[in-house]
Design an enzyme around this catalytic site. Structure first.
Site, PDB file in Angstrom:
ATOM      1  N   ALA A 251      96.799 138.167  68.874  1.00  0.00           N
ATOM      2  CA  ALA A 251      95.525 138.673  68.890  1.00  0.00           C
ATOM      3  C   ALA A 251      94.653 139.639  69.873  1.00  0.00           C
ATOM      4  O   ALA A 251      93.870 139.623  70.373  1.00  0.00           O
ATOM      5  CB  ALA A 251      94.563 137.287  68.841  1.00  0.00           C
TER       6      ALA A 251
ATOM      7  N   PHE B 146     108.183 155.517  73.944  1.00  0.00           N
ATOM      8  CA  PHE B 146     108.728 156.829  73.182  1.00  0.00           C
ATOM      9  C   PHE B 146     107.482 157.714  72.672  1.00  0.00           C
ATOM     10  O   PHE B 146     107.943 158.533  72.113  1.00  0.00           O
ATOM     11  CB  PHE B 146     109.509 156.621  72.025  1.00  0.00           C
ATOM     12  CG  PHE B 146     110.764 155.760  72.519  1.00  0.00           C
ATOM     13  CD1 PHE B 146     111.626 156.450  73.277  1.00  0.00           C
ATOM     14  CD2 PHE B 146     111.360 154.689  71.828  1.00  0.00           C
ATOM     15  CE1 PHE B 146     112.971 155.980  74.023  1.00  0.00           C
ATOM     16  CE2 PHE B 146     112.546 154.082  72.295  1.00  0.00           C
ATOM     17  CZ  PHE B 146     113.478 154.564  73.183  1.00  0.00           C
TER      18      PHE B 146
ATOM     19  N   ASN C  48      97.746 132.864  67.520  1.00  0.00           N
ATOM     20  CA  ASN C  48      97.741 133.373  68.641  1.00  0.00           C
ATOM     21  C   ASN C  48      97.901 132.284  69.776  1.00  0.00           C
ATOM     22  O   ASN C  48      97.343 131.307  69.498  1.00  0.00           O
ATOM     23  CB  ASN C  48      96.561 134.283  69.108  1.00  0.00           C
ATOM     24  CG  ASN C  48      96.812 135.187  70.346  1.00  0.00           C
ATOM     25  OD1 ASN C  48      97.780 135.597  70.595  1.00  0.00           O
ATOM     26  ND2 ASN C  48      95.866 135.196  71.128  1.00  0.00           N
ATOM     27  N   ARG C  49      98.691 132.498  70.911  1.00  0.00           N
ATOM     28  CA  ARG C  49      98.683 131.793  71.931  1.00  0.00           C
ATOM     29  C   ARG C  49      97.374 131.035  72.517  1.00  0.00           C
ATOM     30  O   ARG C  49      96.914 129.951  72.550  1.00  0.00           O
ATOM     31  CB  ARG C  49      99.465 132.609  73.158  1.00  0.00           C
ATOM     32  CG  ARG C  49      99.429 131.572  74.510  1.00  0.00           C
ATOM     33  CD  ARG C  49     100.281 132.324  75.366  1.00  0.00           C
ATOM     34  NE  ARG C  49      99.685 133.515  75.979  1.00  0.00           N
ATOM     35  CZ  ARG C  49     100.075 134.343  76.821  1.00  0.00           C
ATOM     36  NH1 ARG C  49     101.111 134.157  77.717  1.00  0.00           N
ATOM     37  NH2 ARG C  49      99.374 135.684  77.058  1.00  0.00           N
ATOM     38  N   THR C  50      96.509 131.974  72.452  1.00  0.00           N
ATOM     39  CA  THR C  50      95.059 131.722  72.761  1.00  0.00           C
ATOM     40  C   THR C  50      94.296 131.879  71.589  1.00  0.00           C
ATOM     41  O   THR C  50      93.810 133.009  71.074  1.00  0.00           O
ATOM     42  CB  THR C  50      94.584 132.787  73.872  1.00  0.00           C
ATOM     43  OG1 THR C  50      95.304 133.221  74.807  1.00  0.00           O
ATOM     44  CG2 THR C  50      93.001 132.345  74.466  1.00  0.00           C
TER      45      THR C  50
ATOM     46  N   ASP D  83      95.565 153.208  65.269  1.00  0.00           N
ATOM     47  CA  ASP D  83      96.734 152.219  65.079  1.00  0.00           C
ATOM     48  C   ASP D  83      96.618 151.646  63.580  1.00  0.00           C
ATOM     49  O   ASP D  83      97.747 151.465  63.026  1.00  0.00           O
ATOM     50  CB  ASP D  83      96.558 151.036  65.797  1.00  0.00           C
ATOM     51  CG  ASP D  83      97.177 151.403  67.206  1.00  0.00           C
ATOM     52  OD1 ASP D  83      98.032 152.258  67.428  1.00  0.00           O
ATOM     53  OD2 ASP D  83      96.298 150.763  68.214  1.00  0.00           O
TER      54      ASP D  83
ATOM     55  N   GLY E 292     108.502 148.816  65.053  1.00  0.00           N
ATOM     56  CA  GLY E 292     107.456 149.595  64.864  1.00  0.00           C
ATOM     57  C   GLY E 292     107.428 151.160  65.295  1.00  0.00           C
ATOM     58  O   GLY E 292     106.526 151.826  65.189  1.00  0.00           O
TER      59      GLY E 292
ATOM     60  N   LYS F  43      92.956 148.905  75.752  1.00  0.00           N
ATOM     61  CA  LYS F  43      92.379 149.531  74.460  1.00  0.00           C
ATOM     62  C   LYS F  43      90.764 148.847  74.462  1.00  0.00           C
ATOM     63  O   LYS F  43      90.194 149.730  73.914  1.00  0.00           O
ATOM     64  CB  LYS F  43      93.145 148.853  73.309  1.00  0.00           C
ATOM     65  CG  LYS F  43      94.273 149.576  73.157  1.00  0.00           C
ATOM     66  CD  LYS F  43      95.259 149.025  71.767  1.00  0.00           C
ATOM     67  CE  LYS F  43      96.360 149.933  71.617  1.00  0.00           C
ATOM     68  NZ  LYS F  43      97.229 149.469  70.592  1.00  0.00           N
TER      69      LYS F  43
ATOM     70  N   ASN G 179      92.751 153.610  70.664  1.00  0.00           N
ATOM     71  CA  ASN G 179      94.026 153.867  71.026  1.00  0.00           C
ATOM     72  C   ASN G 179      93.845 155.517  71.467  1.00  0.00           C
ATOM     73  O   ASN G 179      95.146 156.066  71.965  1.00  0.00           O
ATOM     74  CB  ASN G 179      94.989 153.401  70.153  1.00  0.00           C
ATOM     75  CG  ASN G 179      95.236 154.355  68.840  1.00  0.00           C
ATOM     76  OD1 ASN G 179      94.177 154.956  68.510  1.00  0.00           O
ATOM     77  ND2 ASN G 179      96.293 154.707  68.612  1.00  0.00           N
TER      78      ASN G 179
HETATM   79  P1  NAP Z   1      97.527 143.257  74.096  1.00  0.00           P
HETATM   80  O1  NAP Z   1      95.922 143.619  73.633  1.00  0.00           O
HETATM   81  O2  NAP Z   1      97.886 142.930  75.621  1.00  0.00           O
HETATM   82  O3  NAP Z   1      97.905 141.813  73.313  1.00  0.00           O
HETATM   83  C1  NAP Z   1      98.967 141.103  73.611  1.00  0.00           C
HETATM   84  C2  NAP Z   1      99.334 139.904  72.735  1.00  0.00           C
HETATM   85  O4  NAP Z   1     100.535 139.303  73.099  1.00  0.00           O
HETATM   86  C3  NAP Z   1      98.100 138.705  72.668  1.00  0.00           C
HETATM   87  O5  NAP Z   1      98.047 138.479  71.594  1.00  0.00           O
HETATM   88  C4  NAP Z   1      98.705 137.780  73.636  1.00  0.00           C
HETATM   89  O6  NAP Z   1      98.484 136.600  73.628  1.00  0.00           O
HETATM   90  C5  NAP Z   1     100.269 137.820  73.305  1.00  0.00           C
HETATM   91  N1  NAP Z   1     101.170 137.485  74.370  1.00  0.00           N
HETATM   92  C6  NAP Z   1     101.354 138.216  75.470  1.00  0.00           C
HETATM   93  N2  NAP Z   1     102.430 137.388  76.141  1.00  0.00           N
HETATM   94  C7  NAP Z   1     102.584 136.047  75.423  1.00  0.00           C
HETATM   95  C8  NAP Z   1     103.518 135.012  75.537  1.00  0.00           C
HETATM   96  N3  NAP Z   1     104.275 134.905  76.601  1.00  0.00           N
HETATM   97  N4  NAP Z   1     103.246 134.091  74.678  1.00  0.00           N
HETATM   98  C9  NAP Z   1     102.560 134.278  73.477  1.00  0.00           C
HETATM   99  N5  NAP Z   1     101.785 135.436  73.319  1.00  0.00           N
HETATM  100  C10 NAP Z   1     101.850 136.274  74.209  1.00  0.00           C
HETATM  101  O7  NAP Z   1      98.758 144.317  73.322  1.00  0.00           O
HETATM  102  P2  NAP Z   1      98.406 145.097  72.089  1.00  0.00           P
HETATM  103  O8  NAP Z   1      98.019 146.444  72.247  1.00  0.00           O
HETATM  104  O9  NAP Z   1      97.717 144.544  71.097  1.00  0.00           O
HETATM  105  O10 NAP Z   1     100.038 145.418  71.712  1.00  0.00           O
HETATM  106  C11 NAP Z   1     100.663 144.303  71.151  1.00  0.00           C
HETATM  107  C12 NAP Z   1     102.006 144.504  70.528  1.00  0.00           C
HETATM  108  O11 NAP Z   1     102.029 145.729  69.759  1.00  0.00           O
HETATM  109  C13 NAP Z   1     102.812 145.468  71.831  1.00  0.00           C
HETATM  110  O12 NAP Z   1     104.148 144.801  71.827  1.00  0.00           O
HETATM  111  C14 NAP Z   1     102.682 146.814  71.542  1.00  0.00           C
HETATM  112  O13 NAP Z   1     103.643 147.570  72.134  1.00  0.00           O
HETATM  113  C15 NAP Z   1     102.683 147.008  70.206  1.00  0.00           C
HETATM  114  N6  NAP Z   1     101.813 148.186  69.428  1.00  0.00           N
HETATM  115  C16 NAP Z   1     102.829 148.776  68.941  1.00  0.00           C
HETATM  116  C17 NAP Z   1     102.152 150.198  68.247  1.00  0.00           C
HETATM  117  C18 NAP Z   1     103.162 151.189  67.508  1.00  0.00           C
HETATM  118  O14 NAP Z   1     102.818 152.198  67.029  1.00  0.00           O
HETATM  119  N7  NAP Z   1     104.395 150.589  66.946  1.00  0.00           N
HETATM  120  C19 NAP Z   1     101.139 150.045  68.226  1.00  0.00           C
HETATM  121  C20 NAP Z   1     100.062 149.319  69.020  1.00  0.00           C
HETATM  122  C21 NAP Z   1     100.761 148.244  69.634  1.00  0.00           C
HETATM  123  P3  NAP Z   1      97.198 135.963  74.224  1.00  0.00           P
HETATM  124  O15 NAP Z   1      95.993 136.570  73.793  1.00  0.00           O
HETATM  125  O16 NAP Z   1      97.329 134.705  74.278  1.00  0.00           O
HETATM  126  O17 NAP Z   1      97.078 136.540  75.669  1.00  0.00           O
END
Ligand code: NAP
Length: 261
Positions: free
Chosen positions: A121, A15, A142-144, A97, A225, A64, A82
């Protein structure tokens, strides 16, 4: 007209365009904001396209950190960027963020006065941990696991730990994983919830994710969020266009967004 974009992978749900347009309307400026869903092999070409034709862009998962080598200057201290401002054909990195997240806590009147569990993470978790480490004991799951350790080591966090579920009973749980977009539960079932008062999902679309639904059914306070999205966008607009909205404008836009989304 100034041109901005969001670059990420599989981000059709975003959005951001709507939020930036609402902020621009409030500030009485005109801008274009495009959502660019890019596969990894197209990342470099996309950055070059943005550099030559846009005034700035936001970056979301999973890019990022991938943007770092392309920056002329990086003002983000967390290793995750970001927001990019384009000045004289150079890219300058920021992260809004963290400030957006903190402002959303104030907006939702969430007091951080107990243990916090962050799920995830990635880039978002990294930034949220960096901010919360200053005011609370923070636990990352975190998963990892290695990635959770890296956040603590890279950012030299003093009050943040890898979660140990035998001891932990969090008051606030923050989902910063991507689990929840497709009906997946982000909260592991072995997390103790006897002290849990608030669940904060960084996901805003869908509005009600499984963790929020779970909390609603137990009368645990739950927020999504959207306010974080709004405040990080507002801080990006401050960087790009010096936009400063009054408190009443901010509340009006946020209420409108909450009603529409
Ligand atoms: P990212 O860097 O890609 O990180 C993704 C995270 O999700 C990692 O910790 C990953 O674990 C975990 N993950 C993915 N698939 C998984 C699974 N099947 N099982 C368990 N863990 C899983 O993404 P990001 O930028 O940090 O964003 C994370 C979330 O925050 C997103 O949903 C994003 O939309 C949200 N966000 C929202 C805002 C807002 O303004 N509202 C701003 C920023 C981000 P691994 O490390 O093990 O892969």
């Amino acid at each position: 007209m100034k041109k901005y974009a969001l670059i990420g992978r599989n981000i059709g749900y975003s959005f951001s365009a709507l939020v930036h347009q609402e902020i621009a309307t409030g500030a009485e400026i005109e801008l274009e904001y495009t959502i660019m869903s890019i596969e990894p092999e197209g990342f470099v070409a996309a950055i070059n396209r943005l550099k030559s034709g846009f005034d700035g862009f936001n970056i979301t998962k999973p890019y990022k950190s991938d943007i770092l080598p392309y920056l002329y200057k990086n003002n983000s201290v967390t290793g995750a960027v970001n927001t990019v401002d384009i000045k004289n054909n150079e890219l300058i990195g920021y992260n809004t963020d963290g400030t957006g997240f903190l402002k959303s806590l104030v907006y939702h009147n969430i007091k951080v006065d107990g243990d916090v569990l962050i799920l995830g993470a990635g880039g978002a978790a990294r930034t949220i941990a960096y901010e919360l480490d200053k005011i609370a004991d923070v636990f990352i799951y975190n998963r990892t696991t290695e990635k959770a350790k890296s956040i603590i080591d890279d950012l030299k966090l003093k009050n943040t730990y890898v979660a140990d579920f035998d001891k932990l009973s969090p008051k606030l749980v923050i989902n910063a994983t991507t689990l929840g977009y497709n009906h997946e539960m982000s909260l592991p079932d072995y997390v103790k919830t006897d002290k849990l008062e608030t669940v904060y999902d960084t996901i805003y679309n869908p509005k009600v994710t499984p963790i929020i639904d779970w909390a609603n059914k137990r009368e645990i306070r739950a927020v999504n969020g959207l306010a974080m999205l709004f405040f990080q966008a507002l801080d990006a607009q401050k960087i790009w266009n010096g936009i400063n909205l009054s408190q009443s404008q901010i509340l009006e836009i946020l209420k409108n967004l909450e009603a529409r989304i």
